[in-house]
Motif scaffolding. Structure first.
Motif, PDB file in Angstrom:
ATOM      1  N   GLY A 241       0.824  -1.205   0.000  1.00  0.00           N
ATOM      2  CA  GLY A 241       0.000   0.000   0.000  1.00  0.00           C
ATOM      3  C   GLY A 241       0.849   1.241   0.000  1.00  0.00           C
ATOM      4  O   GLY A 241       2.013   1.227  -0.453  1.00  0.00           O
ATOM      5  N   PHE A 242       0.296   2.320   0.527  1.00  0.00           N
ATOM      6  CA  PHE A 242       0.977   3.609   0.513  1.00  0.00           C
ATOM      7  C   PHE A 242       0.727   4.326   1.839  1.00  0.00           C
ATOM      8  O   PHE A 242      -0.376   4.275   2.381  1.00  0.00           O
ATOM      9  N   ALA A 243       1.785   4.991   2.327  1.00  0.00           N
ATOM     10  CA  ALA A 243       1.700   5.747   3.580  1.00  0.00           C
ATOM     11  C   ALA A 243       2.233   7.151   3.339  1.00  0.00           C
ATOM     12  O   ALA A 243       3.199   7.335   2.594  1.00  0.00           O
ATOM     13  N   GLY A 244       1.603   8.132   3.963  1.00  0.00           N
ATOM     14  CA  GLY A 244       2.029   9.509   3.792  1.00  0.00           C
ATOM     15  C   GLY A 244       3.273   9.822   4.608  1.00  0.00           C
ATOM     16  O   GLY A 244       3.586   9.150   5.601  1.00  0.00           O
ATOM     17  N   LEU A 245       4.004  10.838   4.195  1.00  0.00           N
ATOM     18  CA  LEU A 245       5.152  11.305   4.969  1.00  0.00           C
ATOM     19  C   LEU A 245       4.697  11.716   6.367  1.00  0.00           C
ATOM     20  O   LEU A 245       3.542  12.125   6.561  1.00  0.00           O
ATOM     21  N   GLN A 256      -7.287   7.179   7.245  1.00  0.00           N
ATOM     22  CA  GLN A 256      -6.565   5.919   7.382  1.00  0.00           C
ATOM     23  C   GLN A 256      -7.463   4.796   6.866  1.00  0.00           C
ATOM     24  O   GLN A 256      -8.551   4.565   7.396  1.00  0.00           O
ATOM     25  N   PHE A 257      -7.001   4.117   5.825  1.00  0.00           N
ATOM     26  CA  PHE A 257      -7.787   3.061   5.190  1.00  0.00           C
ATOM     27  C   PHE A 257      -7.028   1.743   5.332  1.00  0.00           C
ATOM     28  O   PHE A 257      -5.901   1.615   4.840  1.00  0.00           O
ATOM     29  N   SER A 287      -2.906  12.065  13.367  1.00  0.00           N
ATOM     30  CA  SER A 287      -2.941  10.756  12.717  1.00  0.00           C
ATOM     31  C   SER A 287      -2.360  10.851  11.309  1.00  0.00           C
ATOM     32  O   SER A 287      -2.688  11.789  10.565  1.00  0.00           O
ATOM     33  N   PRO A 288      -1.525   9.886  10.924  1.00  0.00           N
ATOM     34  CA  PRO A 288      -0.966   9.904   9.570  1.00  0.00           C
ATOM     35  C   PRO A 288      -2.005   9.488   8.542  1.00  0.00           C
ATOM     36  O   PRO A 288      -3.043   8.920   8.884  1.00  0.00           O
ATOM     37  N   LEU A 289      -1.713   9.752   7.277  1.00  0.00           N
ATOM     38  CA  LEU A 289      -2.582   9.346   6.178  1.00  0.00           C
ATOM     39  C   LEU A 289      -1.991   8.107   5.531  1.00  0.00           C
ATOM     40  O   LEU A 289      -0.780   8.065   5.248  1.00  0.00           O
ATOM     41  N   LEU A 290      -2.820   7.103   5.266  1.00  0.00           N
ATOM     42  CA  LEU A 290      -2.302   5.880   4.641  1.00  0.00           C
ATOM     43  C   LEU A 290      -3.427   5.007   4.108  1.00  0.00           C
ATOM     44  O   LEU A 290      -4.585   5.159   4.491  1.00  0.00           O
TER      45      LEU A 290
END
Length: 607
Positions: A241-245, A256-257, A287-290
């Motif tokens: 998947g992908f995670a934000g900086l 967050q998904f 909270s981070p985005l991912l």
């Protein structure tokens, strides 16, 4: 009252209360059925927030008349092979959704199989089922739900506004669309223009494109690819998947998904693993985005532990958590010094908002020229033939805030990621030029991260080098603070801080971490005492080394207000480029913002 058997209608309505919480629940069940049917395109139409109409159309495998008749019966499903609840490979499996929906609304299903010459339809009105009849329909299935909760009107009082319910439907469809980029989705809510997610494939690029369409372009720019694998209890498992900086974060976790075998979940174990992986890289309460996708053997995960299938239970939760934390940590480490592009965007927007006074508010042309240190002898605008002083003559003298350094940066420096130093402004911000823009660095925040990472490395390698004080520093505290520090003196010595009790309400500091250089010993000790008191537990200091090391790094970093030489500033930039996570300080704030030359030119109307 004697015990009696409930009627099938009442049983279905009770089941509906568990499964169908709101219109979004209906949409989730119907879209999952369409996905399980192998659909390539799914259209969702909602009116009145889903209370008036919900229509889901797909081009999947469709149903025969006999299957259609069974589909609206309770606990009838085609998705359980030999009724094994521990080998579930579909999103739905209980066979409860359609009869539950039909018991509280008007449900109409039209369907045609791939090889059938004509379709068939069935209607269920508040629990009353009509016979299956022929119907004209293309290959696939159309499910239409009208007058939701008409059989249980009391439920309507607990719903939100039509707009809020429509937003909940949109969230459900977007989550399902994110988990299946190889399926095209169309969502129509009310009179708005429909949201269209074009069909792609399951490649990394297509997945990021679908995620970006849902989470926004800023996430696409700042996304890091995540990939990891481990051996599961019975078969290998992986996460991708992908995670934000770390500098891209939000006050809540709505961005967050998390998916397990294509199923969107809100699992405490997975959320905790995400929090552990980001650790000290983001501020508290953010909270981070991912968007992360876990593939686990069906036998290693139980999806039948929640009425809405929103939670799961892993056979080996510890191994899943370790894999997720490791994969995220490796992805974040590859980011190096990168910081969110959002910082530069916000900087440009702040200029575009109009910080400078409006030209129409100037007192007069002559006054404007006088303000810049020049005037025309005739009091009028000078012609090109007139010799006039430079309008920027007042800026010729060196500025105390912005000493210009190295007018032409060395080629090998300007090509570095953070560029070549040009100036230091306000004794806190370093301005550097890159090949395609400029960078503004917060020297205190940047050096704080560098010191912190060095402390963590030293701790991991067996201890922190110390420097002895010629004269021990005596720090006065309240009795509780002094006792706390004295009780933890042995653990603090591992961090390079050697102290001992010095009578009532005081400690004597004999050694400090060498990495901190000359530091405010009294301020450091008092902050550590407050940190230990705020923790409020007796857990070992080693369990919170990162927090203590962060506090020490803050005291050992270059302070705001300190003038740096050109060599010192360039050295700081080079260290940032070589240090992981240097794009954010210990408190999660960005250490620098980057402005592209194209953005700067746009500010001045050159583009």
């Amino acid at each position: 009252m004697a015990i009696r058997q409930l009627s099938p209608e009442t049983v279905n309505r009770i089941a509906a209360g568990e499964v169908i919480e709101r219109p979004a629940s209906v949409v989730k069940e119907l879209v999952e059925n369409a996905i399980d049917a192998g659909a390539a395109h799914i259209e969702v139409v909602v009116s009145g927030g889903g209370l008036s109409l919900i229509r889901v159309t797909d081009d999947g495998s469709g149903m025969s008349p006999d299957d259609l008749a069974l589909a609206v019966e309770r606990h009838a499903t085609s998705k359980l092979d030999e009724e094994d609840l521990f080998d579930i490979r579909s999103l739905g499996f209980r066979g409860e959704a359609l009869p539950s929906i039909g018991s509280i609304a008007r449900l109409e299903i039209r369907s045609r199989g791939a090889d059938a010459t004509q379709g068939s339809a069935v209607v269920v009105t508040r629990g009353s089922k009509a016979p299956v009849a022929p119907a004209a329909v293309n290959r696939g299935t159309i499910v239409e739900v009208r007058d939701l909760f008409s059989a249980t009107p009391a439920r309507l009082k607990f719903l939100k506004s039509e707009r809020a319910e429509a937003m909940a439907v949109s969230d459900v469809v977007r989550r399902l669309a994110m988990g299946h980029p190889d399926i095209g989705f169309t969502l129509q809510t009310g009179e708005k223009r429909p949201s269209v997610f074009a069909q792609g494939d399951r490649s990394s690029a297509a997945w990021l494109e679908r995620i970006g369409a849902i989470m926004g372009r800023e996430f696409m720019i700042d996304a890091l690819e995540v990939s990891g694998a481990a051996s599961g209890a019975s078969a290998p498992m992986r996460v991708f998947g992908f995670a934000g900086l770390p500098t891209l974060h939000r006050p809540d976790s709505t961005q967050q998904f998390l998916f397990v075998n294509g199923r969107t979940v809100k699992d405490k174990l997975l959320i905790g693993a995400v929090r552990a992986a980001y650790g000290d890289l983001i501020p508290r309460g953010r909270s981070p985005l991912l968007a992360l996708f876990l593939d686990v053997a069906p036998s290693d995960v139980d999806v039948n532990v929640h009425p809405a299938k929103a939670e799961v239970r892993f056979r080996d939760a510890g191994r899943v958590r370790a894999m997720l934390v490791r994969a995220l940590a490796e992805a974040l480490a590859t980011a190096g010094h990168r910081s969110s592009a959002q910082g530069g965007v916000l900087t440009v927007e702040s200029f575009e908002a109009g910080i400078l006074p409006n030209a129409s508010m100037s007192s007069s042309p002559a006054q404007d020229r006088a303000d810049y240190g020049w005037t025309s002898p005739s009091g009028r605008y000078p012609s090109f033939a007139e010799a006039i002083p430079s309008p920027f003559a007042v800026f010729d003298a060196p500025s105390a805030d912005a000493p210009i350094v190295n007018a032409i940066a060395a080629e090998q420096t300007i090509d570095k990621p953070l560029g070549a130093v040009r100036a230091q402004v306000h004794e806190n911000y370093i301005v550097a030029q890159t090949r395609d823009g400029l960078v503004i660095v917060d020297q205190h925040a940047a050096h704080e991260r560098l010191v912190y990472e060095k402390l963590k490395t030293a701790l991991a390698n067996g201890g922190v080098a110390t420097q002895g004080l010629l004269i021990p520093a005596i720090v006065e505290l309240d009795d509780d603070g002094a006792e706390l520090l004295a009780a933890r003196s042995e653990e603090l010595s591992e961090l390079g801080l050697v102290l001992e009790s010095f009578g009532e309400g005081a400690v004597a500091v004999r050694e400090t971490p060498a990495l901190l250089g000359e530091t405010d010993v009294e301020g450091l000790v008092k902050d550590l005492a407050a940190e230990l008191r705020a923790d409020g537990t007796a857990r070992a200091l080693k369990d919170k080394l990162d927090s203590v090391a962060s506090r020490m790094a803050c005291h050992g970093s270059v302070r705001s207000g300190r003038r740096l030489t050109v060599d010192e500033m360039n050295a700081l930039l080079r260290q940032m480029e070589a240090t992981p996570y240097s794009g954010q300080c210990n408190h999660g704030r960005p250490t620098y913002v980057a402005l592209k030359l194209t953005d700067i030119e746009r500010l001045f109307g050159r583009r």
